[in-house]
Each structure stands twice: as C-alpha cells, then as structure tokens.
Design a protein around this motif. Structure first.
Motif, PDB file in Angstrom:
ATOM      1  N   SER A  99     -62.126  53.519   7.976  1.00 31.19           N
ATOM      2  CA  SER A  99     -61.922  54.952   8.257  1.00 31.19           C
ATOM      3  C   SER A  99     -63.053  55.769   7.654  1.00 31.19           C
ATOM      4  CB  SER A  99     -60.594  55.426   7.652  1.00 31.19           C
ATOM      5  OG  SER A  99     -59.513  54.720   8.190  1.00 31.19           O
ATOM      6  N   TYR A 131     -58.971  52.832  18.246  1.00 32.95           N
ATOM      7  CA  TYR A 131     -58.658  53.313  16.902  1.00 32.95           C
ATOM      8  C   TYR A 131     -59.922  53.373  16.071  1.00 32.95           C
ATOM      9  CZ  TYR A 131     -56.328  53.459  12.329  1.00 32.95           C
ATOM     10  OH  TYR A 131     -55.897  53.813  11.086  1.00 32.95           O
ATOM     11  N   THR A 134     -57.641  56.193  10.000  1.00 29.46           N
ATOM     12  CA  THR A 134     -56.406  56.902   9.710  1.00 29.46           C
ATOM     13  C   THR A 134     -56.638  58.237   9.019  1.00 29.46           C
ATOM     14  OG1 THR A 134     -54.205  56.468   8.851  1.00 29.46           O
ATOM     15  CG2 THR A 134     -56.026  55.862   7.421  1.00 29.46           C
ATOM     16  N   LEU A 139     -59.070  59.907  12.770  1.00 32.05           N
ATOM     17  CA  LEU A 139     -57.868  59.917  13.600  1.00 32.05           C
ATOM     18  C   LEU A 139     -58.028  60.910  14.750  1.00 32.05           C
ATOM     19  CD1 LEU A 139     -54.969  58.658  13.664  1.00 32.05           C
ATOM     20  CD2 LEU A 139     -54.187  60.709  12.494  1.00 32.05           C
ATOM     21  N   ASN A 144     -55.830  56.409  19.345  1.00 32.84           N
ATOM     22  CA  ASN A 144     -54.609  55.642  19.109  1.00 32.84           C
ATOM     23  C   ASN A 144     -53.424  56.619  19.138  1.00 32.84           C
ATOM     24  OD1 ASN A 144     -52.341  54.444  17.689  1.00 32.84           O
ATOM     25  ND2 ASN A 144     -53.726  52.776  17.167  1.00 32.84           N
ATOM     26  N   ARG A 147     -50.602  56.473  16.506  1.00 27.01           N
ATOM     27  CA  ARG A 147     -50.942  56.941  15.156  1.00 27.01           C
ATOM     28  C   ARG A 147     -51.261  58.442  15.113  1.00 27.01           C
ATOM     29  NH1 ARG A 147     -53.623  52.392  11.420  1.00 27.01           N
ATOM     30  NH2 ARG A 147     -52.174  50.746  11.966  1.00 27.01           N
ATOM     31  N   ARG A 148     -51.667  58.996  16.261  1.00 28.44           N
ATOM     32  CA  ARG A 148     -51.977  60.426  16.304  1.00 28.44           C
ATOM     33  C   ARG A 148     -50.718  61.286  16.350  1.00 28.44           C
ATOM     34  NH1 ARG A 148     -57.196  62.084  18.886  1.00 28.44           N
ATOM     35  NH2 ARG A 148     -56.035  63.960  19.386  1.00 28.44           N
ATOM     36  N   THR A 212     -55.303  48.209  18.702  1.00 29.11           N
ATOM     37  CA  THR A 212     -54.562  49.153  19.550  1.00 29.11           C
ATOM     38  C   THR A 212     -54.145  48.539  20.880  1.00 29.11           C
ATOM     39  OG1 THR A 212     -55.997  50.822  18.579  1.00 29.11           O
ATOM     40  CG2 THR A 212     -54.565  51.540  20.360  1.00 29.11           C
TER      41      THR A 212
END
Ligand code: PLP
Length: 442
Positions: A99, A131, A134, A139, A144, A147-148, A212
């Motif tokens: 990330s 992805y 995070t 993000l 993704n 996760r969003r 993903t």
C-alpha cells in the motif's frame, strides 16, 4: 480469549514455526503453506540464512534516519535489483508494504509532472477489480469494490476506473480477442478524453491481477496498447507488481512477458518473502532526472523507509533467488502446477476457469460451467473450500467477489519458489479433495 482484533470475528489457529513449505500450529498441526499467505513467503519458512542476516543487521545497526544517513543493506538491495537497469529503471525507494509503495508511486507521478511544468496533471486511471492497497490513497485509486464499499465517501475523486481485461468474465459471446481488446482500449482512450488527457498523471494496473479476481493475466498485446495510449497523452504507466512481481510469474518482473516497461513499478511481497515487512518502488531514469533537474528530491518521506533490517532481509532473499536459480524453478514448477490443475479440475463441474502464470494460479468456482453462473454469496463457497483445505493440512488464499466485489468465488495457489514436483502433486491432491468436500457440504 484474544486481545488481538482479528480479521474476522473468529480467532484463527496460532502459527508457531515454519520450515520450507510447512507452517506448524500451536495445536500441533503441520500445514502446507500453498499460497505463501498472500503470495508473500516466496522462499518458504525457517530459512536460516535470512534469519541470520536479520540478526546480524539488527545487532550491527538497527536504524538510522534516512534524512541524515544511508545504510548498506538499502544500497545493496537497490543495486542487486537494478544493476542492469531493467526497462530503464534506475533507482529504488523502499517502504514497508505494498500500500505504501502505491501511495509513493501515485505521489511521485504527481511530483514528476510538477517538476516538468505540467501542474494540471493530478488524476490517475486504474481498473475495476484491481487492488492497489488499503490506505486511503491507494484504496481510492484502486478498483477493489468490496474493500472500497464502506469508505467510498472519504475516497479522493482524483481517480477513475475503467474495465479490467478479464476475458473469462467480460469478453462477450461472439467477440474475438482482437475485438475485445479494441473495446477495452477504446474505453481507456475515452476515459482520457472524458477527464481531460492533460489532467492524467498515470494509468495504474496489475500486470497479473492478484487477489481481487484470482490470477488474471491480460490478453497478449493489451499492455502494449495501453502503453501507446499513455504515450499518446503523455501519461505515465505505473505497474503494480506487489503480488505478481519479483519472480512469481516465472520472470523477475511480470512486465517482461508483456513487451512493455513501466515508468514506476511497485514491488513488495516477494521482495522480502515475509521475513520483514518491505515494499518499494522502482523508478525510471526519466523521472529520476526530472527530480534531479528540478527540486532535487522526492517530497515524500517515512520514518521507516529503507529500514536497514528490512532491507537486509530482502537482500538475502534476493541473493538466494539468484544464487539458486529460483525464478527458473518457478517457471519449471509452474508448468507442472498448470498441468496438475488442468488434470484434476479441467472437467470439474464446479471449476469454471483455471488461470495463472508461473507459480501463481487460481481456480474460479461456478455452479454451472456452461453458463458460468456463480454461487450465491451467502454460501461463501470460497471460505468453505478454505476450511476443507485447512482440515487437510493445506493453506490456500480464497476470495469472494471475483466478478464485481460481491459475486464470484476463487482460490489462489502461490507456493514458494523452492517447491518441488512431489509438493505440487500433494498440493493439488489436497485441494481437489477440499473442493469435492466443500461441494458435498452444500
Ligand atoms: N497491490 C497489490 C497488487 C496487492 O496484492 C496488495 C496486497 O495484497 C497491495 C497492493 C497492498 O499491499 P499491502 O497489503 O502490503 O499493503
């Protein structure tokens, strides 16, 4: 009772030791780590050489602030990765995760355009169902959808998304590969036009989409045409090889199989094999020169960047990969894994697609192969397979939401680069039994 906030409500088994492809739990189980966690543990577990390199560095000098000092492990790590300047990449910047690597890449792209006098460039374009991390920036840039979802209102609008290159799901009936590619490239071109081509810093993509969607490589020629669009509009190409890079797909860099080179490459998992948290970006000379001729440095710093102990671990990992010819083993064992998966699941009623490269393979599950219909998400089929696999001493990497963040199930295998033929056979046999047991349990 556990005071750790775990990923799901349940307390997972405690892993206490590892050797080679095995992890051992506190309750006495030996589990094959067939995905290296999330495609991380590329050299397997319990490697003494790496442990000793970590200990020696921690004892010699654990930390020195990068604003005042460099350190030898960081210098040597950058040198081993970049000494032959792959694709014109000449400098590395190290952080502690994938990330953070993507955050740095997005910011460096922005800074590059300030340095060369194009301050209007602020946006990135990426792909749905990919992805990039995070943290809020990564993000926001990534696609993704699962996760969003919770965080949508606090994600920056400086990013937009186009369709993934995912033929199994999105190539239309009757459409040829060439027509599908034309459609995707046309969509990308239109997105540049929509947001204003002179506002885009970069197109951001995983060469092989990892968790993903499950090991989805693009069609041949896709990335060459993406590169042409980026070049036409003067935007950078950032390739996120956090999961698929550093040897995982059978070449050191996944982009080597695509006939393109990135302007910025993001790396992480296979870089340090999980022995220390480490990620980074590799930077094209054009960008390095723009910084040198402009403000002089990258206006982005972290306390733990280029951490000496993390770099010492990754350096030892990279030395072992090269000394032992392990990328070649990935290619060799990858062929065996591909064959074994096709033999076992090629006619399986609930496996719709078997896809991947090198030692990075996924099965996508369906209720019907002909219609490609998916399990109801409430069935949580991928988690059922995970549980059945664990019951048979196999840890793999399952995920739901393959199609759109909600629907679809897949499971990833990403065994360590040290895996041998007999291990591959055991992994596939156990996974086969697990899938069958999960189906019986429905
Ligand atoms: N990019 C890709 C392609 C990934 O697969 C991941 C993690 O799975 C990330 C970025 C984020 O990396 P991290 O979890 O180390 O922050």
């Amino acid at each position: 009772m556990s005071r750790v906030l775990h990923r799901s409500g349940a307390i997972p088994p405690v892993a206490v030791s590892g050797d080679g492809i095995y992890l051992h739990t506190a309750d006495g189980r030996a589990v094959i780590d067939a995905s290296g966690g999330a495609a991380v543990a590329c050299l397997g577990h319990g490697n003494r050489r790496i442990a000793e390199a970590i200990g020696a560095q921690a004892a010699a000098m654990a930390y020195a602030h990068t604003g005042t000092f460099s350190n030898q492990p960081a210098e040597d790590l950058a040198e081993i990765i970049l000494h032959d300047e792959p694709g014109g990449l000449t400098r590395a910047w190290f952080c502690s995760s994938g990330s953070e690597g993507n955050e740095a890449a997005i910011k460096l792209a922005r800074q590059y355009f300030l340095e060369i006098g194009q301050p209007r460039r602020v946006r990135t374009i990426a792909r749905r169902q990919s992805y990039h991390g995070t943290t809020l920036g990564a993000l926001a840039a990534g696609g993704n959808m699962m996760r969003r979802a919770y965080y949508e209102p606090i994600l920056s609008p400086a990013h937009s998304l186009v369709s993934p290159c995912f033929p199994y799901r999105f190539k239309q009936d009757g459409e040829t590969d060439a027509q599908y590619l034309d459609r995707l490239i046309d969509e990308l071109d239109r997105e540049f036009q929509r947001v204003g081509p002179d506002t885009v810093t970069a197109f951001l993509a995983e060469p092989v989409v990892g968790a993903t969607t499950g090991c989805v490589a693009a069609l041949p020629g896709y990335f060459r045409r993406v590169r042409e669009v980026c070049d036409r509009y003067g935007a950078l190409l950032i390739l996120d090889e956090v999961m698929c890079g550093m040897g995982r797909t059978g070449t050191m860099h996944a982009w080597e199989q695509e006939g393109v080179t990135p302007d910025i490459q993001v790396i992480a998992k296979g870089l340090g094999s999980g022995y220390q948290p480490i990620g980074g970006i590799l930077i094209h000379d054009r960008i390095v020169k723009a910084l040198a001729n402009g403000s002089g440095g990258f206006l982005h710093g972290q306390t733990y960047q280029a951490h000496p102990v993390a770099c010492a671990a990754a350096l030892e990992v990279q030395r072992i990969i090269r000394e032992d010819g392990l990328v070649e083993n990935v290619a060799r064992m990858g062929e065996r894994l591909e064959t074994a998966l096709n033999d076992r699941f090629g006619n399986h009623r609930h496996v719709g697609d078997i896809r991947g490269r090198g030692l990075f393979w996924a099965l996508e599950f369906v209720t019907d192969r002909a219609t490609k219909s998916m399990f109801d998400p409430s069935v949580n089929f991928n988690q059922r397979v995970k549980a059945e696999a664990m019951a048979r001493g196999l840890a793999a990497y399952p995920m739901g939401g393959t199609l759109d963040g909600k629907n679809g199930d897949h499971i990833i295998l990403a065994p360590p680069y040290i895996v041998q033929a007999a291990d591959i056979d055991t992994i596939v046999e156990r996974l086969g039994d697990a899938v069958d047991a999960a189906v019986r349990g429905l």
